[in-house]
Design a protein around this motif. Sequence first.
Motif, short mmCIF file in Angstrom:
data_model
loop_
_atom_site.label_atom_id
_atom_site.label_comp_id
_atom_site.label_asym_id
_atom_site.label_seq_id
_atom_site.Cartn_x
_atom_site.Cartn_y
_atom_site.Cartn_z
N PHE A 11 0.83 -1.20 0.00
CA PHE A 11 0.00 0.00 0.00
C PHE A 11 0.87 1.25 0.00
O PHE A 11 0.64 2.18 -0.77
CB PHE A 11 -0.92 -0.02 1.23
N HIS A 14 2.32 2.05 -3.23
CA HIS A 14 1.30 2.27 -4.25
C HIS A 14 1.33 1.16 -5.30
O HIS A 14 1.15 1.40 -6.49
CB HIS A 14 1.47 3.64 -4.91
N ILE A 16 -0.58 -1.50 -6.64
CA ILE A 16 -1.95 -1.99 -6.69
C ILE A 16 -2.01 -3.50 -6.94
O ILE A 16 -2.84 -4.19 -6.35
CB ILE A 16 -2.79 -1.22 -7.74
N GLU A 17 -1.14 -4.03 -7.79
CA GLU A 17 -1.17 -5.47 -8.06
C GLU A 17 -0.86 -6.27 -6.79
O GLU A 17 -1.50 -7.28 -6.52
CB GLU A 17 -0.20 -5.86 -9.18
N MET A 20 -3.90 -5.93 -4.32
CA MET A 20 -5.04 -6.74 -4.74
C MET A 20 -4.71 -8.23 -4.63
O MET A 20 -5.59 -9.04 -4.34
CB MET A 20 -5.45 -6.38 -6.17
N ALA A 44 -10.17 -1.89 -6.20
CA ALA A 44 -9.36 -1.58 -7.37
C ALA A 44 -9.74 -0.24 -8.01
O ALA A 44 -8.86 0.59 -8.24
CB ALA A 44 -9.41 -2.70 -8.40
N TRP A 47 -8.36 2.71 -5.94
CA TRP A 47 -6.93 2.95 -6.03
C TRP A 47 -6.47 3.30 -7.44
O TRP A 47 -5.38 3.81 -7.61
CB TRP A 47 -6.15 1.74 -5.52
N LEU A 48 -7.29 3.05 -8.43
CA LEU A 48 -6.88 3.34 -9.80
C LEU A 48 -7.29 4.73 -10.25
O LEU A 48 -6.97 5.14 -11.35
CB LEU A 48 -7.47 2.30 -10.75
#
Length: 52
Positions: A11, A14, A16-17, A20, A44, A47-48
Motif C-alpha cells: 500500500f 502504491h 496496486i497489483e 489486490m 481496485a 486505487w486506480l
Amino acid sequence: MDVVARFNEAFNRHDIEAVMGLMTDDVALETRAGGASKARSLFAPFWLVPSS
C-alpha cells in the motif's frame, strides 16, 4: 502478521497489483471513519483513480 506487513508495504509503495493480490474475494476492510467495505471489486477502482 506477515500478510498485514506485506499489505502495508505494498500500500505504501502504491503497488496496486500486490495489494489486490493479498485480498480474497470476500475481503472486508474497515476504515478509521467507521465504514466498511466487503467487496474486493470496490477497492481496485478506488486505487486506480488518478490523483490530481
